[in-house]
Write a protein that holds these residues in place. Structure first.
Motif, PDB file in Angstrom:
ATOM      1  N   MET A  88       0.827  -1.211   0.000  1.00  0.00           N
ATOM      2  CA  MET A  88       0.000   0.000   0.000  1.00  0.00           C
ATOM      3  C   MET A  88       0.857   1.255   0.000  1.00  0.00           C
ATOM      4  N   VAL A  89       0.552   2.169  -0.899  1.00  0.00           N
ATOM      5  CA  VAL A  89       1.183   3.484  -0.916  1.00  0.00           C
ATOM      6  C   VAL A  89       0.302   4.421  -0.096  1.00  0.00           C
ATOM      7  N   TRP A  90       0.875   5.043   0.940  1.00  0.00           N
ATOM      8  CA  TRP A  90       0.052   5.877   1.819  1.00  0.00           C
ATOM      9  C   TRP A  90       0.384   7.360   1.756  1.00  0.00           C
ATOM     10  N   ASN A  91       1.371   7.725   0.940  1.00  0.00           N
ATOM     11  CA  ASN A  91       1.646   9.149   0.713  1.00  0.00           C
ATOM     12  C   ASN A  91       2.459   9.277  -0.559  1.00  0.00           C
ATOM     13  N   ALA A  92       2.278  10.393  -1.257  1.00  0.00           N
ATOM     14  CA  ALA A  92       3.037  10.667  -2.477  1.00  0.00           C
ATOM     15  C   ALA A  92       3.126  12.168  -2.680  1.00  0.00           C
ATOM     16  N   GLN A  93       4.261  12.621  -3.184  1.00  0.00           N
ATOM     17  CA  GLN A  93       4.409  14.038  -3.497  1.00  0.00           C
ATOM     18  C   GLN A  93       5.486  14.221  -4.560  1.00  0.00           C
ATOM     19  N   GLU A  94       5.431  15.340  -5.236  1.00  0.00           N
ATOM     20  CA  GLU A  94       6.477  15.639  -6.203  1.00  0.00           C
ATOM     21  C   GLU A  94       7.735  16.059  -5.442  1.00  0.00           C
ATOM     22  N   ALA A  95       8.874  15.563  -5.878  1.00  0.00           N
ATOM     23  CA  ALA A  95      10.140  15.831  -5.206  1.00  0.00           C
ATOM     24  C   ALA A  95      11.056  16.632  -6.120  1.00  0.00           C
ATOM     25  N   PRO A  96      12.082  17.306  -5.559  1.00  0.00           N
ATOM     26  CA  PRO A  96      13.071  17.978  -6.403  1.00  0.00           C
ATOM     27  C   PRO A  96      13.655  16.985  -7.411  1.00  0.00           C
ATOM     28  N   GLU A  97      14.000  17.469  -8.582  1.00  0.00           N
ATOM     29  CA  GLU A  97      14.435  16.592  -9.669  1.00  0.00           C
ATOM     30  C   GLU A  97      15.621  15.717  -9.278  1.00  0.00           C
ATOM     31  N   ARG A  98      16.504  16.208  -8.433  1.00  0.00           N
ATOM     32  CA  ARG A  98      17.717  15.461  -8.082  1.00  0.00           C
ATOM     33  C   ARG A  98      17.553  14.617  -6.816  1.00  0.00           C
ATOM     34  N   PHE A  99      16.359  14.613  -6.245  1.00  0.00           N
ATOM     35  CA  PHE A  99      16.143  13.814  -5.036  1.00  0.00           C
ATOM     36  C   PHE A  99      16.265  12.338  -5.335  1.00  0.00           C
ATOM     37  N   HIS A 100      16.947  11.593  -4.447  1.00  0.00           N
ATOM     38  CA  HIS A 100      17.098  10.143  -4.575  1.00  0.00           C
ATOM     39  C   HIS A 100      16.802   9.524  -3.213  1.00  0.00           C
ATOM     40  N   SER A 101      15.876   8.593  -3.169  1.00  0.00           N
ATOM     41  CA  SER A 101      15.396   8.058  -1.894  1.00  0.00           C
ATOM     42  C   SER A 101      16.475   7.347  -1.087  1.00  0.00           C
ATOM     43  N   ARG A 102      17.463   6.770  -1.757  1.00  0.00           N
ATOM     44  CA  ARG A 102      18.545   6.097  -1.020  1.00  0.00           C
ATOM     45  C   ARG A 102      19.685   7.051  -0.691  1.00  0.00           C
ATOM     46  N   LEU A 103      20.136   7.798  -1.677  1.00  0.00           N
ATOM     47  CA  LEU A 103      21.318   8.650  -1.502  1.00  0.00           C
ATOM     48  C   LEU A 103      21.063   9.817  -0.551  1.00  0.00           C
ATOM     49  N   ASN A 104      19.821  10.288  -0.477  1.00  0.00           N
ATOM     50  CA  ASN A 104      19.523  11.447   0.361  1.00  0.00           C
ATOM     51  C   ASN A 104      19.002  11.087   1.749  1.00  0.00           C
ATOM     52  N   ALA A 105      18.864   9.800   2.044  1.00  0.00           N
ATOM     53  CA  ALA A 105      18.403   9.387   3.377  1.00  0.00           C
ATOM     54  C   ALA A 105      19.467   9.715   4.427  1.00  0.00           C
ATOM     55  N   VAL A 106      19.038  10.291   5.541  1.00  0.00           N
ATOM     56  CA  VAL A 106      19.984  10.646   6.605  1.00  0.00           C
ATOM     57  C   VAL A 106      19.815   9.778   7.847  1.00  0.00           C
ATOM     58  N   ARG A 107      18.697   9.098   7.964  1.00  0.00           N
ATOM     59  CA  ARG A 107      18.446   8.294   9.168  1.00  0.00           C
ATOM     60  C   ARG A 107      17.380   7.237   8.857  1.00  0.00           C
ATOM     61  N   LYS A 108      17.603   6.031   9.395  1.00  0.00           N
ATOM     62  CA  LYS A 108      16.623   4.958   9.232  1.00  0.00           C
ATOM     63  C   LYS A 108      16.357   4.303  10.583  1.00  0.00           C
ATOM     64  N   THR A 109      15.136   3.824  10.740  1.00  0.00           N
ATOM     65  CA  THR A 109      14.780   3.078  11.943  1.00  0.00           C
ATOM     66  C   THR A 109      14.177   1.735  11.545  1.00  0.00           C
ATOM     67  N   TYR A 110      14.762   0.678  12.080  1.00  0.00           N
ATOM     68  CA  TYR A 110      14.248  -0.679  11.907  1.00  0.00           C
ATOM     69  C   TYR A 110      13.755  -1.195  13.248  1.00  0.00           C
ATOM     70  N   ARG A 111      12.781  -2.089  13.196  1.00  0.00           N
ATOM     71  CA  ARG A 111      12.253  -2.691  14.421  1.00  0.00           C
ATOM     72  C   ARG A 111      12.244  -4.203  14.274  1.00  0.00           C
ATOM     73  N   TYR A 112      12.774  -4.890  15.312  1.00  0.00           N
ATOM     74  CA  TYR A 112      12.739  -6.348  15.302  1.00  0.00           C
ATOM     75  C   TYR A 112      11.806  -6.822  16.406  1.00  0.00           C
ATOM     76  N   GLN A 113      10.876  -7.723  16.053  1.00  0.00           N
ATOM     77  CA  GLN A 113       9.826  -8.153  16.974  1.00  0.00           C
ATOM     78  C   GLN A 113      10.015  -9.626  17.378  1.00  0.00           C
ATOM     79  N   ILE A 114      10.013  -9.847  18.687  1.00  0.00           N
ATOM     80  CA  ILE A 114      10.298 -11.171  19.240  1.00  0.00           C
ATOM     81  C   ILE A 114       9.149 -11.635  20.128  1.00  0.00           C
ATOM     82  N   GLU A 115       8.720 -12.877  19.929  1.00  0.00           N
ATOM     83  CA  GLU A 115       7.730 -13.514  20.800  1.00  0.00           C
ATOM     84  C   GLU A 115       8.475 -14.427  21.760  1.00  0.00           C
ATOM     85  N   MET A 116       8.378 -14.137  23.053  1.00  0.00           N
ATOM     86  CA  MET A 116       9.069 -14.946  24.062  1.00  0.00           C
ATOM     87  C   MET A 116       8.187 -16.054  24.633  1.00  0.00           C
ATOM     88  N   GLY A 117       6.899 -16.004  24.346  1.00  0.00           N
ATOM     89  CA  GLY A 117       5.983 -17.030  24.823  1.00  0.00           C
ATOM     90  C   GLY A 117       6.163 -18.346  24.083  1.00  0.00           C
TER      91      GLY A 117
END
Length: 249
Positions: A88-117
């Motif tokens: 699902m795409v939940w947002n979209a906008q026009e970006a500057p022509e030189r914007f690159h989603s990987r090269l311009n990223a400055v911070r990422k957050t990942y989450r790892y989920q564990i079931e201990m039961g």
């Protein structure tokens, strides 16, 4: 025009983000197929990162260029009309022509989920790693302190052929218990190596199980050897939660 999109996906039935010749079950491949249908021409979609097979995303970011001028909202509507229900795409906008989603990223957050039961919830089984054992979270927190900061994370890299720098900065590692027998580990940093989050999660779990001491983290970092770190935690527990771009967006 350059369009940037934010999307979520259940990675269970996909062979990862990156388009591959031997399978049509990739997130990038599904996006490009729909966009080519829209534009009548080949479209290259650039993701902020390549999630592995079975890994999920809450806030993946991607961009692509279209020759015709189209409203970003209309492109989002078209994508959601023809994409599978687990993307699902939940947002979209026009970006500057030189914007690159990987090269311009400055911070990422990942989450790892564990079931201990002893057994995973029937309706959440695709999104948790079923460890089935209790963890000593205080020891895991002590180990996480030694992993936070700027280090060479070669010991936590799944690629043996990595030739580029393996130095990364982890800004924060958080431990959250939404329920007594569930644990979420959140990793925020300026970038992550191949399988790095899953190896970090596996190593921290080994600390929580008493198989490693928290102070071993310094030695593992210095070793720069994948064999010194813990196991690679399974993909189903991992989510790409957020990608940030500072002043770019």
């Amino acid at each position: 025009m350059n369009i940037v999109i934010w999307l979520s996906y259940d990675g269970t039935r996909y062979d990862g983000w990156q388009k591959q010749e031997n399978t049509d079950k990739t997130i990038q491949g599904k996006l490009e197929a729909v966009l080519e249908r829209l534009s009548g021409a080949s479209v290259k979609v650039h993701g902020s990162g390549r999630t592995d097979s079975g890994v999920h995303a809450l806030g993946q970011v991607a961009n692509f260029h279209l020759e015709q001028e189209l409203e970003a909202g209309k492109v989002m509507e078209y994508l959601n009309r023809y994409l599978p229900e687990d993307i699902m795409v939940w947002n979209a906008q026009e970006a500057p022509e030189r914007f690159h989603s990987r090269l311009n990223a400055v911070r990422k957050t990942y989450r790892y989920q564990i079931e201990m039961g002893p057994k995973k919830d029937v309706f959440q089984r695709r999104y948790y790693y079923g460890l089935g054992q209790r963890l000593d979270i205080e020891k895991m927190k002590a180990a996480a302190v030694l992993l936070t900061g700027t280090h060479d994370f070669k010991s936590f890299c799944g690629s043996r052929r990595m030739k580029k720098s393996t130095v990364r900065t982890i800004e924060e590692i958080q431990f959250i218990q939404p329920e007594a027998l569930r644990l979420h580990i959140s990793f925020t940093g300026n970038g992550f190596l191949q399988q790095m989050v899953r190896i970090l999660a596996g190593t921290l779990m080994e600390v929580g199980l008493g198989k490693r001491r928290p102070e071993e983290m310094s030695r593992i970092l210095k070793a720069r050897n994948r064999r010194e770190a813990g196991f690679t935690a399974p993909s189903e527990g991992l989510f790409l939660e957020q990608v940030e771009y500072g002043d770019f967006l």
